[in-house]
Design a protein around this motif. Structure first.
Motif, PDB file in Angstrom:
ATOM      1  N   LEU A 146       0.822  -1.204   0.000  1.00 10.58           N
ATOM      2  CA  LEU A 146       0.000   0.000   0.000  1.00 10.58           C
ATOM      3  C   LEU A 146       0.856   1.253   0.000  1.00 10.58           C
ATOM      4  O   LEU A 146       0.489   2.256  -0.617  1.00 10.58           O
ATOM      5  CB  LEU A 146      -0.920  -0.007   1.218  1.00 10.58           C
TER       6      LEU A 146
ATOM      7  N   TYR B 289      -1.189   7.995  -5.712  1.00  7.53           N
ATOM      8  CA  TYR B 289      -1.615   9.274  -5.144  1.00  7.53           C
ATOM      9  C   TYR B 289      -0.593  10.360  -5.362  1.00  7.53           C
ATOM     10  O   TYR B 289      -0.844  11.338  -6.075  1.00  7.53           O
ATOM     11  CB  TYR B 289      -1.859   9.123  -3.643  1.00  7.53           C
TER      12      TYR B 289
ATOM     13  N   LEU C 104      -7.053 -10.496  -2.171  1.00  8.74           N
ATOM     14  CA  LEU C 104      -7.760  -9.687  -3.170  1.00  8.74           C
ATOM     15  C   LEU C 104      -8.380 -10.553  -4.252  1.00  8.74           C
ATOM     16  O   LEU C 104      -9.525 -10.349  -4.658  1.00  8.74           O
ATOM     17  CB  LEU C 104      -6.763  -8.696  -3.777  1.00  8.74           C
TER      18      LEU C 104
ATOM     19  N   THR D   9     -14.813  -2.790  -9.499  1.00 13.22           N
ATOM     20  CA  THR D   9     -13.867  -1.676  -9.557  1.00 13.22           C
ATOM     21  C   THR D   9     -13.357  -1.474 -10.978  1.00 13.22           C
ATOM     22  O   THR D   9     -13.200  -0.335 -11.435  1.00 13.22           O
ATOM     23  CB  THR D   9     -12.688  -1.945  -8.610  1.00 13.22           C
TER      24      THR D   9
ATOM     25  N   LEU E  48     -13.691   1.943 -13.097  1.00 12.67           N
ATOM     26  CA  LEU E  48     -12.589   2.667 -13.724  1.00 12.67           C
ATOM     27  C   LEU E  48     -12.869   2.904 -15.202  1.00 12.67           C
ATOM     28  O   LEU E  48     -12.605   3.995 -15.723  1.00 12.67           O
ATOM     29  CB  LEU E  48     -11.279   1.899 -13.540  1.00 12.67           C
TER      30      LEU E  48
ATOM     31  N   GLN F 163      -6.495  -3.905   4.336  1.00 15.74           N
ATOM     32  CA  GLN F 163      -5.598  -3.464   3.268  1.00 15.74           C
ATOM     33  C   GLN F 163      -6.262  -3.583   1.909  1.00 15.74           C
ATOM     34  O   GLN F 163      -6.118  -2.710   1.047  1.00 15.74           O
ATOM     35  CB  GLN F 163      -4.320  -4.296   3.293  1.00 15.74           C
ATOM     36  N   THR F 164      -7.008  -4.676   1.707  1.00 16.10           N
ATOM     37  CA  THR F 164      -7.726  -4.841   0.443  1.00 16.10           C
ATOM     38  C   THR F 164      -8.721  -3.699   0.244  1.00 16.10           C
ATOM     39  O   THR F 164      -8.815  -3.120  -0.840  1.00 16.10           O
ATOM     40  CB  THR F 164      -8.460  -6.184   0.439  1.00 16.10           C
TER      41      THR F 164
ATOM     42  N   ALA G 200      -8.490  -0.760   1.483  1.00 12.54           N
ATOM     43  CA  ALA G 200      -7.750   0.472   1.198  1.00 12.54           C
ATOM     44  C   ALA G 200      -7.372   0.547  -0.282  1.00 12.54           C
ATOM     45  O   ALA G 200      -7.389   1.629  -0.876  1.00 12.54           O
ATOM     46  CB  ALA G 200      -6.514   0.553   2.085  1.00 12.54           C
ATOM     47  N   ILE G 201      -7.056  -0.619  -0.884  1.00 17.38           N
ATOM     48  CA  ILE G 201      -6.743  -0.616  -2.318  1.00 17.38           C
ATOM     49  C   ILE G 201      -7.974  -0.188  -3.119  1.00 17.38           C
ATOM     50  O   ILE G 201      -7.886   0.616  -4.052  1.00 17.38           O
ATOM     51  CB  ILE G 201      -6.258  -2.008  -2.759  1.00 17.38           C
ATOM     52  N   PHE G 202      -9.157  -0.696  -2.714  1.00 14.84           N
ATOM     53  CA  PHE G 202     -10.375  -0.292  -3.416  1.00 14.84           C
ATOM     54  C   PHE G 202     -10.634   1.198  -3.240  1.00 14.84           C
ATOM     55  O   PHE G 202     -11.065   1.884  -4.174  1.00 14.84           O
ATOM     56  CB  PHE G 202     -11.574  -1.100  -2.915  1.00 14.84           C
ATOM     57  N   VAL G 203     -10.367   1.702  -2.015  1.00 17.32           N
ATOM     58  CA  VAL G 203     -10.560   3.142  -1.781  1.00 17.32           C
ATOM     59  C   VAL G 203      -9.676   3.952  -2.724  1.00 17.32           C
ATOM     60  O   VAL G 203     -10.105   4.953  -3.303  1.00 17.32           O
ATOM     61  CB  VAL G 203     -10.264   3.497  -0.310  1.00 17.32           C
ATOM     62  N   MET G 204      -8.435   3.484  -2.906  1.00 22.00           N
ATOM     63  CA  MET G 204      -7.531   4.198  -3.811  1.00 22.00           C
ATOM     64  C   MET G 204      -8.069   4.209  -5.237  1.00 22.00           C
ATOM     65  O   MET G 204      -8.026   5.236  -5.923  1.00 22.00           O
ATOM     66  CB  MET G 204      -6.157   3.530  -3.807  1.00 22.00           C
ATOM     67  N   ALA G 205      -8.578   3.049  -5.687  1.00 19.12           N
ATOM     68  CA  ALA G 205      -9.110   2.981  -7.054  1.00 19.12           C
ATOM     69  C   ALA G 205     -10.289   3.928  -7.210  1.00 19.12           C
ATOM     70  O   ALA G 205     -10.385   4.680  -8.194  1.00 19.12           O
ATOM     71  CB  ALA G 205      -9.520   1.546  -7.377  1.00 19.12           C
TER      72      ALA G 205
END
Lengths: 161, 101
Positions: free
Chosen positions: A52, A60, A131, A142, A146, B60-61, B63-68
């Motif tokens: 992360l 970011y 994941l 997702t 996108l 953590q997973t 958080a990755i979705f939040v980033m996307a």
């Protein structure tokens, strides 16, 4: 040691966040936000989330902030900003801040080395297993999001369809 | 003093609060969007800290979705800003109080 790193990171990210809100110039806000995001990446390293942290810096602090700065440059009125470019102190300040960011990230990575074992928390394989096994529907949604965002952004920003 | 989950949650709360304050106080629409990013990052810190201290990777997973989602939001948001600026020639949200164009 962990406490010192945490408090320094907390102070820097809070200061950067205040800089985003308080500075008058949008460009200064954007630069403060880059610093804050970098500090948050270091916080992720302290939390054993190395993947992360890398994503935070790449997505970011890299892509999203470039987009922000690009839009600020595109939409600012001529004559607003010419004065402050090429001022001597700014170069030194920029170098210092960039060096400081690298130092912070290095310190937290050295202090918190990558977790041992393939399935340790934060290991990239463990995150990927989580994941791509438990969260596949969310992952596909997702991807759809996108795609919709790309199409939507193009259509909205286009002058004439 | 040992650093525990509550410290990270405090940091997350502070970041979120500062972002919310900026969202409400600032008038420049680009800075408002940046404050939203700040709030999302505060939420991410909370998710990752919870994941670390609970020994589960779901945080953590997430958080990755939040980033996307944040990346998608920025792309669409900035496109909307460009479209609005083209019509109204302003970035001040007080002057953008109608949707009539």
């Amino acid at each position: 040691m962990e406490a010192i790193v945490f408090w320094v990171l907390a102070a820097l990210s809070t200061g950067g966040a205040l800089g985003v809100v308080l500075s008058r110039d949008p460009v200064h806000s954007a630069m403060s936000l880059v610093g804050t995001l970098f500090c948050i990446a270091s916080v992720f390293v302290m939390l054993h989330a190395h993947l992360l942290a890398a994503l935070q810096v790449i997505v970011y602090a890299g892509a999203v902030m470039v987009l922000f700065v690009f839009i600020i440059m595109l939409l600012s009125k001529p004559g607003d900003k010419e004065k402050r470019l090429h001022r001597g102190g700014m170069k030194i300040a920029g170098m210092t801040v960039a060096g400081l960011m690298l130092f912070i990230l290095t310190v937290s990575i050295v202090h918190e080395p990558a977790p041992e074992g393939e399935y340790a928390i934060g290991h990239i394989r463990a995150v990927a297993m989580n994941l791509f096994t438990e969260h596949v529907p969310a992952l596909q949604l997702t991807a759809l999001l996108l795609l919709a965002a790309v199409v939507g952004a193009t259509v909205i920003a286009k002058r004439r369809i | 003093m040992a650093i525990g989950l509550e410290h990270y949650l405090f940091l997350s709360g502070i970041l979120f609060a500062i972002g919310a304050a900026g969202l409400l106080l600032r008038r420049n629409i680009i800075v408002v969007l940046m404050c939203i990013e700040l709030m999302l990052n505060g939420a991410n810190v909370a998710l990752v800290a919870a994941s670390r201290y609970n020994g589960s990777l779901d945080g953590q997973t997430m958080a990755i979705f939040v980033m996307a989602v944040a990346a998608a939001e920025v792309a669409v948001g900035l496109a909307i800003i460009i479209a609005v600026f083209r019509i109204r020639h302003t970035l001040n949200i007080d002057e953008l109080s109608t949707l009539k164009g």
